[in-house]
Motif scaffolding. Structure first.
Motif, PDB file in Angstrom:
ATOM      1  N   TYR A  84      12.001   1.599  -8.875  1.00 20.77           N
ATOM      2  CA  TYR A  84      10.579   1.442  -8.553  1.00 20.77           C
ATOM      3  C   TYR A  84      10.141   2.760  -7.914  1.00 20.77           C
ATOM      4  O   TYR A  84      10.489   3.040  -6.767  1.00 20.77           O
ATOM      5  CB  TYR A  84      10.352   0.285  -7.573  1.00 20.77           C
ATOM      6  CG  TYR A  84      10.698  -1.067  -8.151  1.00 20.77           C
ATOM      7  CD1 TYR A  84       9.769  -1.782  -8.900  1.00 20.77           C
ATOM      8  CD2 TYR A  84      11.961  -1.632  -7.957  1.00 20.77           C
ATOM      9  CE1 TYR A  84      10.079  -3.027  -9.432  1.00 20.77           C
ATOM     10  CE2 TYR A  84      12.278  -2.874  -8.487  1.00 20.77           C
ATOM     11  CZ  TYR A  84      11.338  -3.563  -9.227  1.00 20.77           C
ATOM     12  OH  TYR A  84      11.645  -4.795  -9.756  1.00 20.77           O
ATOM     13  N   PRO A  85       9.356   3.580  -8.622  1.00 23.33           N
ATOM     14  CA  PRO A  85       9.067   4.932  -8.104  1.00 23.33           C
ATOM     15  C   PRO A  85       8.083   5.015  -6.940  1.00 23.33           C
ATOM     16  O   PRO A  85       8.027   6.036  -6.272  1.00 23.33           O
ATOM     17  CB  PRO A  85       8.522   5.677  -9.326  1.00 23.33           C
ATOM     18  CG  PRO A  85       8.167   4.635 -10.327  1.00 23.33           C
ATOM     19  CD  PRO A  85       8.916   3.387  -9.984  1.00 23.33           C
ATOM     20  N   TRP A  86       7.303   3.961  -6.672  1.00 24.02           N
ATOM     21  CA  TRP A  86       6.319   4.013  -5.590  1.00 24.02           C
ATOM     22  C   TRP A  86       6.668   2.959  -4.548  1.00 24.02           C
ATOM     23  O   TRP A  86       7.131   1.876  -4.881  1.00 24.02           O
ATOM     24  CB  TRP A  86       4.908   3.753  -6.124  1.00 24.02           C
ATOM     25  CG  TRP A  86       4.505   4.740  -7.170  1.00 24.02           C
ATOM     26  CD1 TRP A  86       4.032   6.014  -6.955  1.00 24.02           C
ATOM     27  CD2 TRP A  86       4.535   4.562  -8.589  1.00 24.02           C
ATOM     28  NE1 TRP A  86       3.782   6.616  -8.156  1.00 24.02           N
ATOM     29  CE2 TRP A  86       4.078   5.753  -9.177  1.00 24.02           C
ATOM     30  CE3 TRP A  86       4.916   3.521  -9.419  1.00 24.02           C
ATOM     31  CZ2 TRP A  86       3.979   5.932 -10.556  1.00 24.02           C
ATOM     32  CZ3 TRP A  86       4.827   3.693 -10.789  1.00 24.02           C
ATOM     33  CH2 TRP A  86       4.366   4.884 -11.333  1.00 24.02           C
ATOM     34  N   HIS A  87       6.386   3.276  -3.274  1.00 23.00           N
ATOM     35  CA  HIS A  87       6.760   2.346  -2.196  1.00 23.00           C
ATOM     36  C   HIS A  87       5.680   2.286  -1.137  1.00 23.00           C
ATOM     37  O   HIS A  87       5.137   3.322  -0.791  1.00 23.00           O
ATOM     38  CB  HIS A  87       8.096   2.762  -1.582  1.00 23.00           C
ATOM     39  CG  HIS A  87       9.151   2.900  -2.623  1.00 23.00           C
ATOM     40  ND1 HIS A  87       9.765   1.820  -3.211  1.00 23.00           N
ATOM     41  CD2 HIS A  87       9.658   3.983  -3.243  1.00 23.00           C
ATOM     42  CE1 HIS A  87      10.616   2.238  -4.121  1.00 23.00           C
ATOM     43  NE2 HIS A  87      10.573   3.554  -4.160  1.00 23.00           N
ATOM     44  N   PRO A  88       5.418   1.104  -0.618  1.00 16.70           N
ATOM     45  CA  PRO A  88       5.880  -0.184  -1.106  1.00 16.70           C
ATOM     46  C   PRO A  88       5.418  -0.429  -2.543  1.00 16.70           C
ATOM     47  O   PRO A  88       4.284  -0.092  -2.893  1.00 16.70           O
ATOM     48  CB  PRO A  88       5.257  -1.182  -0.153  1.00 16.70           C
ATOM     49  CG  PRO A  88       4.924  -0.418   1.078  1.00 16.70           C
ATOM     50  CD  PRO A  88       4.631   0.962   0.607  1.00 16.70           C
ATOM     51  N   SER A  89       6.285  -1.022  -3.334  1.00 19.97           N
ATOM     52  CA  SER A  89       6.037  -1.229  -4.757  1.00 19.97           C
ATOM     53  C   SER A  89       5.261  -2.517  -5.009  1.00 19.97           C
ATOM     54  O   SER A  89       5.699  -3.599  -4.616  1.00 19.97           O
ATOM     55  CB  SER A  89       7.371  -1.288  -5.497  1.00 19.97           C
ATOM     56  OG  SER A  89       7.178  -1.713  -6.828  1.00 19.97           O
ATOM     57  N   GLN A  93       0.865  -1.187   0.000  1.00 15.52           N
ATOM     58  CA  GLN A  93       0.000   0.000   0.000  1.00 15.52           C
ATOM     59  C   GLN A  93       0.897   1.230   0.000  1.00 15.52           C
ATOM     60  O   GLN A  93       1.696   1.400   0.908  1.00 15.52           O
ATOM     61  CB  GLN A  93      -0.887  -0.012   1.255  1.00 15.52           C
ATOM     62  CG  GLN A  93      -1.681   1.249   1.488  1.00 15.52           C
ATOM     63  CD  GLN A  93      -2.783   1.439   0.474  1.00 15.52           C
ATOM     64  OE1 GLN A  93      -3.480   0.493   0.130  1.00 15.52           O
ATOM     65  NE2 GLN A  93      -2.929   2.651  -0.018  1.00 15.52           N
ATOM     66  N   HIS A  94       0.783   2.072  -1.008  1.00 15.93           N
ATOM     67  CA  HIS A  94       1.629   3.271  -1.085  1.00 15.93           C
ATOM     68  C   HIS A  94       1.315   4.194   0.087  1.00 15.93           C
ATOM     69  O   HIS A  94       0.301   4.875   0.091  1.00 15.93           O
ATOM     70  CB  HIS A  94       1.370   4.046  -2.382  1.00 15.93           C
ATOM     71  CG  HIS A  94       1.632   3.263  -3.614  1.00 15.93           C
ATOM     72  ND1 HIS A  94       1.180   3.672  -4.842  1.00 15.93           N
ATOM     73  CD2 HIS A  94       2.302   2.100  -3.831  1.00 15.93           C
ATOM     74  CE1 HIS A  94       1.550   2.804  -5.761  1.00 15.93           C
ATOM     75  NE2 HIS A  94       2.232   1.833  -5.163  1.00 15.93           N
ATOM     76  N   GLY A 127      -1.315   6.286 -10.698  1.00 16.58           N
ATOM     77  CA  GLY A 127      -0.120   5.779 -11.348  1.00 16.58           C
ATOM     78  C   GLY A 127      -0.345   4.438 -12.001  1.00 16.58           C
ATOM     79  O   GLY A 127      -1.465   4.025 -12.250  1.00 16.58           O
ATOM     80  N   ARG A 128       0.764   3.748 -12.258  1.00 19.06           N
ATOM     81  CA  ARG A 128       0.700   2.467 -12.971  1.00 19.06           C
ATOM     82  C   ARG A 128       1.383   1.328 -12.226  1.00 19.06           C
ATOM     83  O   ARG A 128       1.577   0.249 -12.762  1.00 19.06           O
ATOM     84  CB  ARG A 128       1.281   2.623 -14.364  1.00 19.06           C
ATOM     85  CG  ARG A 128       2.736   3.015 -14.389  1.00 19.06           C
ATOM     86  CD  ARG A 128       3.244   3.249 -15.801  1.00 19.06           C
ATOM     87  NE  ARG A 128       4.622   3.660 -15.775  1.00 19.06           N
ATOM     88  CZ  ARG A 128       5.050   4.886 -15.572  1.00 19.06           C
ATOM     89  NH1 ARG A 128       4.190   5.852 -15.365  1.00 19.06           N
ATOM     90  NH2 ARG A 128       6.328   5.179 -15.563  1.00 19.06           N
TER      91      ARG A 128
END
Length: 167
Positions: A78-83, A13-14, A109-110
């Motif tokens: 990986y631009p988003w975290h957690p990815s 979950q970002h 996002g994607r």
């Protein structure tokens, strides 16, 4: 999810690290399944939910005792975290795709679309949240547009769809 769900569930979950612990505790109080934040490697147990710590990633690793969810430092590729992509890729490295189900819900996002489309191509099953119930249809919409969704379902039907796909 109903108590006794036969597979472990790992959640990416970002969120920042200051929120994921609170999220795990809240979900633990609301769910029939035990929920915990992944702050150290922990064995994957059927019927438990593992929430990745924010500002890092959560991956699946194999240790002598079996499969585990483990925190991993965030990586720039990986631009988003957690990815979601990194989580799914790590699971695909260790578990045959037909033994995996991915669920992609509301989000910008994607992240997740690429890895979950690969999961489906390799024989795994995927669920995308329907546009009608997603607050932001970015992530599940990207999965649908990539042809990677086995099922598209409204939020209230996702648990039943997941239960139907898990033997």
């Amino acid at each position: 999810m109903a108590a006794g769900f036969p597979w472990p569930i790992v959640v990416a979950q970002h969120m920042p690290a200051s929120f994921t612990g609170a999220l795990a505790r809240r979900l633990d109080g609301l769910s029939a399944l035990a929920v915990q934040e992944v702050t150290a490697p922990v064995a994957l147990v059927p019927g438990r939910v593992y929430v990745g710590r924010g500002d890092a990633d959560v991956i699946v690793v194999r240790r002598p005792g079996g499969l585990m969810a483990a925190p991993a430092p965030a990586r720039a590729d990986y631009p988003w975290h957690p990815s979601v992509d990194r989580l799914v890729e790590s699971a695909l490295d260790l578990v045959p795709a037909p033994r995996l189900v991915g669920v992609l819900m509301t989000g910008m996002g994607r992240d997740g679309a690429r890895a979950m489309a690969a999961l489906r191509e390799r024989g795994g099953r995927t669920i995308a949240e329907a546009e009608a119930t997603a607050v932001v249809w970015g992530m599940p919409g990207e999965l649908v547009r990539a042809g990677g969704a086995s099922v598209v379902a409204p939020l209230e039907a996702i648990a039943a769809e997941l239960t139907a796909l898990v033997p």
